[in-house]
Scaffold this motif. Structure first.
Motif, PDB file in Angstrom:
ATOM      1  N   MET A 198     126.963  75.696 119.090  1.00  0.00           N
ATOM      2  CA  MET A 198     127.497  76.997 118.756  1.00  0.00           C
ATOM      3  C   MET A 198     128.065  77.639 120.020  1.00  0.00           C
ATOM      4  N   SER A 199     129.182  78.301 119.889  1.00  0.00           N
ATOM      5  CA  SER A 199     129.850  78.926 121.027  1.00  0.00           C
ATOM      6  C   SER A 199     129.337  80.340 121.253  1.00  0.00           C
ATOM      7  N   THR A 200     129.364  80.737 122.513  1.00  0.00           N
ATOM      8  CA  THR A 200     129.009  82.114 122.841  1.00  0.00           C
ATOM      9  C   THR A 200     130.242  82.990 122.654  1.00  0.00           C
ATOM     10  N   LEU A 201     130.044  84.284 122.605  1.00  0.00           N
ATOM     11  CA  LEU A 201     131.162  85.202 122.465  1.00  0.00           C
ATOM     12  C   LEU A 201     132.121  85.062 123.643  1.00  0.00           C
ATOM     13  N   ALA A 202     131.601  84.871 124.839  1.00  0.00           N
ATOM     14  CA  ALA A 202     132.452  84.701 126.015  1.00  0.00           C
ATOM     15  C   ALA A 202     133.328  83.455 125.888  1.00  0.00           C
ATOM     16  N   GLU A 203     132.775  82.373 125.353  1.00  0.00           N
ATOM     17  CA  GLU A 203     133.556  81.148 125.150  1.00  0.00           C
ATOM     18  C   GLU A 203     134.642  81.357 124.098  1.00  0.00           C
ATOM     19  N   ILE A 204     134.303  82.080 123.051  1.00  0.00           N
ATOM     20  CA  ILE A 204     135.293  82.352 122.007  1.00  0.00           C
ATOM     21  C   ILE A 204     136.418  83.223 122.565  1.00  0.00           C
ATOM     22  N   GLU A 205     136.054  84.253 123.325  1.00  0.00           N
ATOM     23  CA  GLU A 205     137.068  85.125 123.930  1.00  0.00           C
ATOM     24  C   GLU A 205     137.989  84.335 124.850  1.00  0.00           C
ATOM     25  N   ALA A 206     137.420  83.444 125.652  1.00  0.00           N
ATOM     26  CA  ALA A 206     138.234  82.634 126.561  1.00  0.00           C
ATOM     27  C   ALA A 206     139.171  81.725 125.778  1.00  0.00           C
ATOM     28  N   ALA A 207     138.688  81.166 124.683  1.00  0.00           N
ATOM     29  CA  ALA A 207     139.528  80.293 123.861  1.00  0.00           C
ATOM     30  C   ALA A 207     140.674  81.078 123.233  1.00  0.00           C
ATOM     31  N   VAL A 208     140.399  82.292 122.798  1.00  0.00           N
ATOM     32  CA  VAL A 208     141.446  83.135 122.201  1.00  0.00           C
ATOM     33  C   VAL A 208     142.501  83.486 123.244  1.00  0.00           C
ATOM     34  N   ILE A 209     142.073  83.845 124.420  1.00  0.00           N
ATOM     35  CA  ILE A 209     143.016  84.204 125.488  1.00  0.00           C
ATOM     36  C   ILE A 209     143.903  83.019 125.856  1.00  0.00           C
ATOM     37  N   ALA A 210     143.382  81.809 125.738  1.00  0.00           N
ATOM     38  CA  ALA A 210     144.141  80.603 126.084  1.00  0.00           C
ATOM     39  C   ALA A 210     145.142  80.196 124.999  1.00  0.00           C
ATOM     40  N   LEU A 211     145.081  80.825 123.820  1.00  0.00           N
ATOM     41  CA  LEU A 211     145.993  80.457 122.732  1.00  0.00           C
ATOM     42  C   LEU A 211     147.439  80.826 123.051  1.00  0.00           C
ATOM     43  N   PRO A 212     148.383  80.014 122.574  1.00  0.00           N
ATOM     44  CA  PRO A 212     149.781  80.419 122.671  1.00  0.00           C
ATOM     45  C   PRO A 212     150.008  81.646 121.780  1.00  0.00           C
ATOM     46  N   PRO A 213     151.008  82.465 122.084  1.00  0.00           N
ATOM     47  CA  PRO A 213     151.230  83.708 121.330  1.00  0.00           C
ATOM     48  C   PRO A 213     151.325  83.513 119.805  1.00  0.00           C
ATOM     49  N   SER A 214     151.980  82.455 119.355  1.00  0.00           N
ATOM     50  CA  SER A 214     152.115  82.263 117.907  1.00  0.00           C
ATOM     51  C   SER A 214     150.760  82.002 117.250  1.00  0.00           C
ATOM     52  N   GLU A 215     149.898  81.241 117.904  1.00  0.00           N
ATOM     53  CA  GLU A 215     148.572  80.975 117.353  1.00  0.00           C
ATOM     54  C   GLU A 215     147.681  82.207 117.455  1.00  0.00           C
ATOM     55  N   MET A 216     147.861  82.997 118.499  1.00  0.00           N
ATOM     56  CA  MET A 216     147.098  84.234 118.635  1.00  0.00           C
ATOM     57  C   MET A 216     147.469  85.197 117.502  1.00  0.00           C
ATOM     58  N   GLU A 217     148.754  85.247 117.170  1.00  0.00           N
ATOM     59  CA  GLU A 217     149.209  86.102 116.073  1.00  0.00           C
ATOM     60  C   GLU A 217     148.644  85.588 114.747  1.00  0.00           C
ATOM     61  N   ALA A 218     148.620  84.291 114.545  1.00  0.00           N
ATOM     62  CA  ALA A 218     148.043  83.724 113.327  1.00  0.00           C
ATOM     63  C   ALA A 218     146.552  84.068 113.230  1.00  0.00           C
ATOM     64  N   LEU A 219     145.850  84.015 114.340  1.00  0.00           N
ATOM     65  CA  LEU A 219     144.436  84.374 114.369  1.00  0.00           C
ATOM     66  C   LEU A 219     144.253  85.855 114.051  1.00  0.00           C
ATOM     67  N   ARG A 220     145.118  86.706 114.594  1.00  0.00           N
ATOM     68  CA  ARG A 220     145.038  88.142 114.319  1.00  0.00           C
ATOM     69  C   ARG A 220     145.212  88.410 112.824  1.00  0.00           C
ATOM     70  N   ARG A 221     146.188  87.745 112.189  1.00  0.00           N
ATOM     71  CA  ARG A 221     146.408  87.923 110.748  1.00  0.00           C
ATOM     72  C   ARG A 221     145.194  87.441 109.952  1.00  0.00           C
ATOM     73  N   PHE A 222     144.629  86.307 110.361  1.00  0.00           N
ATOM     74  CA  PHE A 222     143.432  85.782 109.704  1.00  0.00           C
ATOM     75  C   PHE A 222     142.285  86.793 109.786  1.00  0.00           C
ATOM     76  N   LEU A 223     142.061  87.334 110.968  1.00  0.00           N
ATOM     77  CA  LEU A 223     140.974  88.297 111.145  1.00  0.00           C
ATOM     78  C   LEU A 223     141.231  89.575 110.355  1.00  0.00           C
ATOM     79  N   ASP A 224     142.471  90.024 110.327  1.00  0.00           N
ATOM     80  CA  ASP A 224     142.819  91.202 109.526  1.00  0.00           C
ATOM     81  C   ASP A 224     142.480  90.976 108.063  1.00  0.00           C
ATOM     82  N   ARG A 225     142.836  89.793 107.553  1.00  0.00           N
ATOM     83  CA  ARG A 225     142.576  89.477 106.140  1.00  0.00           C
ATOM     84  C   ARG A 225     141.083  89.372 105.852  1.00  0.00           C
TER      85      ARG A 225
END
Length: 71
Positions: free
Chosen positions: A1-28
């Motif tokens: 299981m990942s820690t919140l810090a690991e998840i945050e680092a993974a999100v920051i490393a995403l390319p902008p298009s994937e970050m936007e897809a993740l944002r839409r997923f979380l919004d939904r």
């Protein structure tokens, strides 16, 4: 299981298009929590309640009566 810090680092490393897809997923999927919904209750599809509310009179007739009182 990942820690919140690991998840945050993974999100920051995403390319902008994937970050936007993740944002839409979380919004939904987490939007109901932000609007005061409880944990574990993510779905806001009201069709699941279709037919579960039984009123003593026709809702449209009730609405017409109430509107007539305003006139």
């Amino acid at each position: 299981m990942s820690t919140l810090a690991e998840i945050e680092a993974a999100v920051i490393a995403l390319p902008p298009s994937e970050m936007e897809a993740l944002r839409r997923f979380l919004d939904r999927h987490l939007g109901s929590l932000a609007r005061g919904g409880g944990p574990g209750r993510i779905s806001t599809d009201l069709r699941e309640f279709s037919g579960s509310i039984h009123l003593p009179e026709d809702p449209l007739e009730w609405q017409r009566q109430v509107r007539d009182e305003w006139a």
